[in-house]
Motif scaffolding. Structure first.
Motif, PDB file in Angstrom:
ATOM      1  N   ILE A 274     -80.882 -14.440 -60.108  1.00 21.89           N
ATOM      2  CA  ILE A 274     -81.546 -15.333 -60.844  1.00 21.89           C
ATOM      3  C   ILE A 274     -82.447 -16.341 -60.015  1.00 21.89           C
ATOM      4  O   ILE A 274     -83.489 -16.843 -60.522  1.00 21.89           O
ATOM      5  N   SER A 275     -81.866 -16.897 -59.165  1.00 20.67           N
ATOM      6  CA  SER A 275     -82.522 -17.629 -57.962  1.00 20.67           C
ATOM      7  C   SER A 275     -83.888 -17.291 -57.556  1.00 20.67           C
ATOM      8  O   SER A 275     -85.043 -17.895 -57.497  1.00 20.67           O
ATOM      9  N   GLN A 276     -83.907 -15.860 -57.286  1.00 19.33           N
ATOM     10  CA  GLN A 276     -85.318 -14.986 -56.993  1.00 19.33           C
ATOM     11  C   GLN A 276     -86.112 -15.195 -58.000  1.00 19.33           C
ATOM     12  O   GLN A 276     -87.347 -15.251 -57.842  1.00 19.33           O
ATOM     13  N   ALA A 277     -85.502 -14.898 -59.290  1.00 21.54           N
ATOM     14  CA  ALA A 277     -86.522 -14.669 -60.527  1.00 21.54           C
ATOM     15  C   ALA A 277     -87.091 -15.893 -60.706  1.00 21.54           C
ATOM     16  O   ALA A 277     -88.206 -16.101 -61.498  1.00 21.54           O
TER      17      ALA A 277
ATOM     18  N   GLN B  96     -82.934 -23.028 -54.641  1.00 21.57           N
ATOM     19  CA  GLN B  96     -81.917 -23.222 -54.019  1.00 21.57           C
ATOM     20  C   GLN B  96     -80.614 -23.156 -54.795  1.00 21.57           C
ATOM     21  O   GLN B  96     -80.542 -23.979 -55.854  1.00 21.57           O
ATOM     22  N   MET B  97     -79.565 -22.635 -54.504  1.00 17.91           N
ATOM     23  CA  MET B  97     -78.357 -22.620 -55.061  1.00 17.91           C
ATOM     24  C   MET B  97     -77.471 -23.682 -54.463  1.00 17.91           C
ATOM     25  O   MET B  97     -77.388 -23.981 -53.541  1.00 17.91           O
ATOM     26  N   VAL B  98     -76.667 -24.496 -55.353  1.00 13.22           N
ATOM     27  CA  VAL B  98     -75.983 -25.674 -54.859  1.00 13.22           C
ATOM     28  C   VAL B  98     -74.537 -25.296 -55.252  1.00 13.22           C
ATOM     29  O   VAL B  98     -74.248 -24.590 -56.332  1.00 13.22           O
ATOM     30  N   SER B  99     -73.814 -25.808 -54.529  1.00 11.52           N
ATOM     31  CA  SER B  99     -72.409 -25.819 -54.742  1.00 11.52           C
ATOM     32  C   SER B  99     -71.833 -26.843 -55.783  1.00 11.52           C
ATOM     33  O   SER B  99     -72.648 -27.414 -56.496  1.00 11.52           O
TER      34      SER B  99
END
Length: 240
Positions: free
Chosen positions: A9-12, A17-20
């Protein structure tokens, strides 16, 4: 979700950036089914904040200002979204009471009166501290009123379609798998129902014998019993 799905999903979406796990306005961004995770940190934050204050150097008026303007304000946003457990409210009240009366030699001093009496209004002999349980219900009731009076809001549409698409807000049942937000709002339903009255308009959607539509009545409902053989159902049938 799984890590592979997150990456996809992040690439799409343009390599975002993914966050915690984080917080927004004091609330955890990911709400789990753990009450300790959701509510536990409120008590911890209040306790840590009170420990920073040197209550030995403050007068009674100074303690009152700090408790009312800081400690009682910190959980306000949380209480407007969730119904706090009674146990947590008692623990927070106990923390504030211990701070108010102070300590000596590492032990809490004697409490000369109960916190419930200190929570009374000035006119009735109290100090005006908020009753957390009642304040929590009032904030949730405000959100309920917002949902009722502004049905076109996105949150109103989502909750209506999810929990009572065909029934009235005051008559729908609370499913066991309902979110904590919805369960909290349902906790204030009875309070709002006592004071809410239906607008008649053309009267086609208001039931004579079941709905609350009479303004000056305590319960808002017709006090007389329905006569035998009476076929009147809706208010519009009484309008000439």
């Amino acid at each position: 979700m799984e890590q592979e799905t997150k990456v996809e999903i992040s690439q799409a979406l343009g390599n975002i950036q993914m966050v915690s796990q984080g917080k927004y306005l004091g609330l955890p961004m990911v709400v789990t089914r753990s009450k300790q995770q959701l509510f536990g940190y409120i008590k911890d934050i209040i306790q840590q904040r009170l420990k920073r204050w040197k209550n030995k150097l403050l007068s009674a008026a100074g303690k009152e200002v700090e408790l009312k303007s800081v400690a009682l304000v910190m959980p306000t946003y949380m209480m407007s979204c969730f119904k706090l457990p009674k146990k947590l409210c008692k623990e927070i009240n106990s923390i504030m009471a211990n701070y108010w009366w102070g300590e000596g030699n590492g032990k809490n001093k004697m409490h000369w009166t109960s916190w419930s009496k200190m929570s009374l209004d000035w006119k009735t002999g109290g100090l005006g501290f908020k009753d957390l349980g009642a304040f929590n219900t009032a904030l949730l009731g405000k959100q309920v009123w917002r949902l009722l009076t502004q049905p076109n809001l996105l949150v109103s549409k989502v909750l209506t379609n999810r929990y009572h698409p065909k029934e009235s807000f005051f008559k729908c049942k609370v499913p066991e798998n309902a979110s904590w937000i919805w369960k909290g709002l349902m906790g204030a339903r009875q309070l709002i129902e006592k004071g809410v009255r239906r607008r008649i308009g053309n009267g086609k959607s208001t039931k004579i014998w079941e709905d609350s539509w009479i303004p000056d009545n305590h319960q808002g409902k017709v006090t007389t019993h329905k006569p035998q053989g009476c076929n009147l159902v809706k208010v519009d049938e009484m309008i000439i």
